[in-house]
Design a protein around this motif. Structure first.
Motif, PDB file in Angstrom:
ATOM      1  N   UNK A 173       0.828  -1.204   0.000  1.00 14.76           N
ATOM      2  CA  UNK A 173       0.000   0.000   0.000  1.00 14.76           C
ATOM      3  C   UNK A 173       0.863   1.255   0.000  1.00 14.76           C
ATOM      4  N   UNK A 174       1.919   1.246   0.815  1.00 13.76           N
ATOM      5  CA  UNK A 174       2.813   2.398   0.883  1.00 13.76           C
ATOM      6  C   UNK A 174       3.564   2.614  -0.428  1.00 13.76           C
ATOM      7  N   UNK A 175       3.900   1.524  -1.117  1.00 14.71           N
ATOM      8  CA  UNK A 175       4.679   1.610  -2.359  1.00 14.71           C
ATOM      9  C   UNK A 175       3.812   1.710  -3.614  1.00 14.71           C
ATOM     10  N   UNK A 176       2.496   1.649  -3.444  1.00 15.77           N
ATOM     11  CA  UNK A 176       1.615   1.702  -4.607  1.00 15.77           C
ATOM     12  C   UNK A 176       1.698   0.459  -5.477  1.00 15.77           C
ATOM     13  N   UNK A 177       1.949  -0.691  -4.856  1.00 15.84           N
ATOM     14  CA  UNK A 177       2.073  -1.953  -5.585  1.00 15.84           C
ATOM     15  C   UNK A 177       0.818  -2.795  -5.403  1.00 15.84           C
ATOM     16  N   UNK A 178       0.564  -3.638  -6.370  1.00 13.89           N
ATOM     17  CA  UNK A 178      -0.541  -4.596  -6.257  1.00 13.89           C
ATOM     18  C   UNK A 178      -0.105  -5.730  -5.324  1.00 13.89           C
ATOM     19  N   UNK A 179      -1.020  -6.149  -4.443  1.00 12.06           N
ATOM     20  CA  UNK A 179      -0.737  -7.247  -3.513  1.00 12.06           C
ATOM     21  C   UNK A 179      -1.592  -8.442  -3.908  1.00 12.06           C
ATOM     22  N   UNK A 180      -0.922  -9.512  -4.344  1.00  8.25           N
ATOM     23  CA  UNK A 180      -1.607 -10.711  -4.826  1.00  8.25           C
ATOM     24  C   UNK A 180      -1.442 -11.844  -3.816  1.00  8.25           C
ATOM     25  N   UNK A 181      -2.540 -12.496  -3.493  1.00  9.08           N
ATOM     26  CA  UNK A 181      -2.478 -13.734  -2.698  1.00  9.08           C
ATOM     27  C   UNK A 181      -2.960 -14.875  -3.579  1.00  9.08           C
ATOM     28  N   UNK A 182      -2.071 -15.814  -3.858  1.00 10.25           N
ATOM     29  CA  UNK A 182      -2.419 -16.987  -4.657  1.00 10.25           C
ATOM     30  C   UNK A 182      -2.867 -18.088  -3.704  1.00 10.25           C
ATOM     31  N   UNK A 183      -4.127 -18.484  -3.822  1.00  6.33           N
ATOM     32  CA  UNK A 183      -4.716 -19.487  -2.934  1.00  6.33           C
ATOM     33  C   UNK A 183      -4.663 -20.865  -3.572  1.00  6.33           C
ATOM     34  N   UNK A 184      -4.704 -21.889  -2.736  1.00  7.57           N
ATOM     35  CA  UNK A 184      -4.624 -23.257  -3.233  1.00  7.57           C
ATOM     36  C   UNK A 184      -5.960 -23.756  -3.768  1.00  7.57           C
ATOM     37  N   UNK A 185      -7.046 -23.173  -3.310  1.00  8.33           N
ATOM     38  CA  UNK A 185      -8.374 -23.597  -3.730  1.00  8.33           C
ATOM     39  C   UNK A 185      -9.361 -22.489  -3.397  1.00  8.33           C
ATOM     40  N   UNK A 186     -10.595 -22.643  -3.869  1.00  6.07           N
ATOM     41  CA  UNK A 186     -11.640 -21.676  -3.526  1.00  6.07           C
ATOM     42  C   UNK A 186     -11.913 -21.692  -2.022  1.00  6.07           C
ATOM     43  N   UNK A 187     -11.830 -22.878  -1.421  1.00  6.52           N
ATOM     44  CA  UNK A 187     -12.036 -22.980   0.020  1.00  6.52           C
ATOM     45  C   UNK A 187     -10.957 -22.246   0.792  1.00  6.52           C
ATOM     46  N   UNK A 188      -9.716 -22.378   0.347  1.00  3.92           N
ATOM     47  CA  UNK A 188      -8.601 -21.660   0.957  1.00  3.92           C
ATOM     48  C   UNK A 188      -8.818 -20.150   0.845  1.00  3.92           C
ATOM     49  N   UNK A 189      -9.227 -19.708  -0.318  1.00  5.35           N
ATOM     50  CA  UNK A 189      -9.489 -18.282  -0.546  1.00  5.35           C
ATOM     51  C   UNK A 189     -10.565 -17.747   0.391  1.00  5.35           C
ATOM     52  N   UNK A 190     -11.664 -18.478   0.510  1.00  8.35           N
ATOM     53  CA  UNK A 190     -12.762 -18.007   1.342  1.00  8.35           C
ATOM     54  C   UNK A 190     -12.365 -17.964   2.815  1.00  8.35           C
ATOM     55  N   UNK A 191     -11.613 -18.971   3.267  1.00  6.39           N
ATOM     56  CA  UNK A 191     -11.174 -18.997   4.659  1.00  6.39           C
ATOM     57  C   UNK A 191     -10.256 -17.814   4.962  1.00  6.39           C
ATOM     58  N   UNK A 192      -9.362 -17.494   4.034  1.00  9.84           N
ATOM     59  CA  UNK A 192      -8.457 -16.363   4.235  1.00  9.84           C
ATOM     60  C   UNK A 192      -9.208 -15.041   4.232  1.00  9.84           C
ATOM     61  N   UNK A 193     -10.147 -14.885   3.302  1.00  5.46           N
ATOM     62  CA  UNK A 193     -10.923 -13.641   3.245  1.00  5.46           C
ATOM     63  C   UNK A 193     -11.733 -13.448   4.524  1.00  5.46           C
ATOM     64  N   UNK A 194     -12.289 -14.531   5.035  1.00  2.00           N
ATOM     65  CA  UNK A 194     -13.069 -14.445   6.276  1.00  2.00           C
ATOM     66  C   UNK A 194     -12.199 -14.040   7.462  1.00  2.00           C
ATOM     67  N   UNK A 195     -10.931 -14.476   7.435  1.00  3.44           N
ATOM     68  CA  UNK A 195     -10.031 -14.190   8.558  1.00  3.44           C
ATOM     69  C   UNK A 195      -9.428 -12.793   8.484  1.00  3.44           C
ATOM     70  N   UNK A 196      -9.568 -12.126   7.343  1.00 10.77           N
ATOM     71  CA  UNK A 196      -8.941 -10.814   7.182  1.00 10.77           C
ATOM     72  C   UNK A 196      -9.443  -9.808   8.215  1.00 10.77           C
ATOM     73  N   UNK A 197     -10.738  -9.825   8.493  1.00  5.47           N
ATOM     74  CA  UNK A 197     -11.300  -8.859   9.440  1.00  5.47           C
ATOM     75  C   UNK A 197     -10.707  -9.037  10.835  1.00  5.47           C
TER      76      UNK A 197
END
Length: 418
Positions: free
Chosen positions: A256-280
């Protein structure tokens, strides 16, 4: 809608007619009349290997979704029996539920055998409950049940977990298991149990690494604008979840400070959803992250300045892409460090690999990499060392070809014995 359709079919029409519907709607159009056919049970991650194999001119791989098999067989199997490895301990093989599953699998395989030159079934492992009825039917119909094992135990921790898991399970006989490394082969050979018999174990390497491993030269270093982390939150990768989350939080703020895109490559849709839920829980906004699931590593990192991961097979492919790689050992014990993939105690030192033990070191290396924007060409000697230590991987002899040749050799041997 498709899953709902097949759920209704299984409930109303039963196993035999449902198998016929699956054959005519999913498989018949894929069958080759020219080369032998293999039924592949596709699933997450394994699909990346299938993608490299499906262009074969000597074998036709018939793709059937594992999620579809799960939906159909869940109509007959109770929930407590639908667990990897331990399903036989939950429900007797002679029970009506398993008989229904075997009727479904047997009918489907009989149709394939009747209407094509059919070798057998290929799965991503030998202990999935979705495959149990297919293994039994293959044995009855003189078809091969084969495995291209997507798990590759590269650390002592992973090997110990697998040995405990397979100590008492009842799997039966597997005609062929293809593995990614000599270490995985030795692990399976060390399993001494009458309940698991591997007729043949062959090292082929992972087909998912066969893709030409070059980032296009048209993308200049100065044009790269992202930082990529490949998910490793699962306990099989790191002992302490703070390793992953502290690194994610740092990369989130840094990008965010450097103005760069931050990509998270997930192993599956389930992995993605679990990570998104934990972000808060970590005071992070998931909307500021570029989430990726289906893309291959080369597609994810083609504009990346640096990639980050820990104890994951993806490390091998990242090394083939000549992208600077940070391996965080934050919160890792000395034992975990010594056992980790690409730890320098194994002599795997190489320019372009940055191992960090603290968040301060991570920050220093990130700033240095971004300031230099350097492309690293990993040496041939390093690639050889990598292959000998962790993974059978040879661009000159693609794994997809080795898988193909191994399956055809098995088929020739079985044909002579019929």
């Amino acid at each position: 809608m498709k899953k709902l359709f097949y759920l209704i079919c299984a409930r109303i029409y039963g196993p035999e007619l449902t198998a016929r519907i699956v054959y005519f709607l999913e498989l018949k159009k894929q069958i080759s009349a020219v080369v032998p056919n293999v039924l592949v049970h596709s699933r997450s991650i394994f699909s990346k290997d299938i993608l490299r194999m499906k262009d074969s001119e000597r074998i036709r791989y018939l793709i059937l979704s594992n999620s579809l098999l799960s939906i159909i067989q869940s109509v007959w199997l109770p929930r407590y029996a639908r667990e990897q490895s331990f399903y036989y301990d939950r429900l007797k093989p002679e029970s009506r539920a398993w008989k229904m599953c075997e009727a479904f699998a047997g009918t489907l395989l009989s149709l394939l055998k009747k209407n094509s030159e059919f070798i057998g079934v290929l799965s991503a492992n030998f202990d999935y409950w979705q495959d149990a009825a297919f293994r039994a039917s293959c044995s009855k119909d003189n078809l091969a049940f084969m495995v291209l094992r997507r798990e590759n135990e590269a650390t002592e921790k992973a090997r110990a977990v697998s040995m405990r898991r397979y100590a008492d399970v009842r799997i039966g006989t597997i005609d062929l298991v293809m593995v990614f490394s000599e270490s995985s082969k030795k692990l399976l050979e060390s399993i001494k149990s009458e309940n698991i018999v591997f007729k043949d174990i062959v090292v082929t390497g992972p087909p998912r690494l066969d893709r030409p491993s070059m980032i296009p030269d048209t993308i200049l270093q100065d044009e790269k604008d992202s930082i990529v982390i490949f998910s490793y939150i699962n306990g099989n990768y790191c002992d302490d979840p703070r390793n992953f989350w502290e690194v994610v939080k740092h990369l989130y703020r840094f990008s965010e400070e450097r103005g760069l895109s931050f990509i998270i490559k997930c192993k599956s849709e389930g992995d993605k959803q679990a990570l998104k839920n934990a972000f808060s829980e970590h005071d992070l906004n998931p909307e500021r992250v570029d989430w990726r699931v289906a893309e291959t590593p080369i597609d994810v990192v083609n504009k990346a300045i640096v990639a980050i991961s820990f104890n994951s097979t993806v490390l091998y492919q990242l090394l083939s892409l000549n992208v600077p790689l940070i391996i965080p050992f934050v919160y890792a014990s000395e034992q975990e460090k010594d056992d980790a993939i690409l730890h320098n105690s194994k002599g795997m030192d190489e320019a372009g690999i940055f191992r960090v033990d603290t968040m301060q070191e991570l920050d220093v290396e990130l700033n240095r990499i971004i300031a230099n924007r350097q492309k690293f060409d990993f040496t041939h000697q390093f690639r050889l060392s990598l292959r000998e230590n962790y993974l059978s991987w040879d661009p000159a002899n693609p794994s997809a070809r080795r898988v193909e040749e191994t399956i055809l050799l098995l088929n020739n041997r079985r044909s002579k014995n019929r």
